[in-house]
Design a protein around this motif. Sequence first.
Motif, PDB file in Angstrom:
ATOM      1  N   TYR A  79       0.857  -1.189   0.000  1.00 57.15           N
ATOM      2  CA  TYR A  79       0.000   0.000   0.000  1.00 57.15           C
ATOM      3  C   TYR A  79       0.890   1.235   0.000  1.00 57.15           C
ATOM      4  O   TYR A  79       2.130   1.115   0.053  1.00 57.15           O
ATOM      5  N   ASN A  80       0.279   2.413  -0.108  1.00 63.42           N
ATOM      6  CA  ASN A  80       1.057   3.648  -0.208  1.00 63.42           C
ATOM      7  C   ASN A  80       0.801   4.560   0.978  1.00 63.42           C
ATOM      8  O   ASN A  80      -0.348   4.701   1.411  1.00 63.42           O
ATOM      9  N   VAL A  81       1.849   5.172   1.473  1.00 64.73           N
ATOM     10  CA  VAL A  81       1.712   6.265   2.443  1.00 64.73           C
ATOM     11  C   VAL A  81       2.100   7.551   1.715  1.00 64.73           C
ATOM     12  O   VAL A  81       3.237   7.690   1.257  1.00 64.73           O
ATOM     13  N   ILE A  82       1.121   8.450   1.574  1.00 61.66           N
ATOM     14  CA  ILE A  82       1.314   9.667   0.775  1.00 61.66           C
ATOM     15  C   ILE A  82       1.371  10.862   1.717  1.00 61.66           C
ATOM     16  O   ILE A  82       0.416  11.120   2.456  1.00 61.66           O
ATOM     17  N   SER A  83       2.493  11.566   1.695  1.00 58.78           N
ATOM     18  CA  SER A  83       2.657  12.757   2.540  1.00 58.78           C
ATOM     19  C   SER A  83       2.527  13.998   1.664  1.00 58.78           C
ATOM     20  O   SER A  83       3.236  14.122   0.657  1.00 58.78           O
ATOM     21  N   ILE A  84       1.623  14.881   2.034  1.00 57.73           N
ATOM     22  CA  ILE A  84       1.343  16.073   1.236  1.00 57.73           C
ATOM     23  C   ILE A  84       1.726  17.300   2.060  1.00 57.73           C
ATOM     24  O   ILE A  84       1.146  17.546   3.120  1.00 57.73           O
ATOM     25  N   ASP A  85       2.712  18.010   1.569  1.00 58.08           N
ATOM     26  CA  ASP A  85       3.183  19.209   2.257  1.00 58.08           C
ATOM     27  C   ASP A  85       3.504  20.222   1.156  1.00 58.08           C
ATOM     28  O   ASP A  85       4.649  20.389   0.768  1.00 58.08           O
ATOM     29  N   ARG A  86       2.458  20.839   0.588  1.00 58.81           N
ATOM     30  CA  ARG A  86       2.630  21.701  -0.589  1.00 58.81           C
ATOM     31  C   ARG A  86       3.776  22.679  -0.390  1.00 58.81           C
ATOM     32  O   ARG A  86       3.874  23.265   0.693  1.00 58.81           O
ATOM     33  N   PRO A  87       4.634  22.835  -1.401  1.00 55.57           N
ATOM     34  CA  PRO A  87       4.522  22.312  -2.767  1.00 55.57           C
ATOM     35  C   PRO A  87       5.195  20.950  -2.955  1.00 55.57           C
ATOM     36  O   PRO A  87       5.601  20.619  -4.057  1.00 55.57           O
ATOM     37  N   ARG A  88       5.288  20.172  -1.905  1.00 55.16           N
ATOM     38  CA  ARG A  88       5.949  18.876  -2.016  1.00 55.16           C
ATOM     39  C   ARG A  88       4.982  17.746  -1.705  1.00 55.16           C
ATOM     40  O   ARG A  88       4.068  17.916  -0.899  1.00 55.16           O
TER      41      ARG A  88
END
Length: 277
Positions: free
Chosen positions: A227-236
């Motif tokens: 499965y995926n762990v997606i970290s969102i910390d714009r712009p990254r």
Amino acid sequence: MRILAHISDLHFGRLNPGAPPALRASIAASGADVVVVSGDLTQRARAREFAAARRFLDSLSVPWIVVPGNHDVPLYDIFSRWLNPLGRYRQYISDDVEPFYADREIAVLGINTARSLTFKNGRINRDQVRRGCALLGGCADTVTRIIVTHHPFDLPATNGHDEVVGRASMAIEGFARCRVDLILSGHLHHSQTGATTLRYGDTGYSAVLVQAGTATSSRQRTELNSYNVISIDRPRLSIDRMVWEDQSGAFAVTGSDHFRLAPLGWARSANTAEPGM
Ligand SMILES: [Fe+2]
Ligand SMILES: [Fe+2]
């Protein structure tokens, strides 16, 4: 910053028996804010399979947002298949087959691509894209806009392009106009990440396409449970691929992909943590 656990193709009814408890522990350790499930909760859309899938979702200590997959429509029960294809899904999982979750940093919309018959690879239609853009396009520019479908918008290089979800090009163009950032899918039991520009060309705004493997099914085709762990910390944005290890009976990170937001959308970058990138 937000963390999503993206799980898919659970296939209760045909499980790797060690995988659900290991997945539950791994999600808890990931610090996920939301669990996103991109369909195929069951193997044959049986009531007991849905009940087990729901028990598993309820055992996660995190809010979840789910869409149905083709395996959640009864295949052999012709009566149900035509009259009420998602009846059991609605009864056991959620009455809302296109749920919407939003907070100050992310907005996530589920779109149902599972159809009763005719479209083996699923299908998305213009009304679904219009609704998606109405909901996501109304969010602040600082909010990361996320679509979840079961059927894929991207494929391994070995698959023919006709295996993407039906009307994929129309949908990708529409989603680019309302600046969708991320599209999460499953179905192929194959994990992969990429930008829309590679498959669909320049649409004006490049989204990240993320495919999840099967998190818990014993039918793993070419790869282990993942499965995926997606970290969102714009712009990254980064995607950690978590893979089941037979020896430890646990999920462990085996690789990470990184993307960075530019004026025309998301592009792959070497490492989101690098300063000044
Ligand atoms: Fe599946
Ligand atoms: Fe599927």
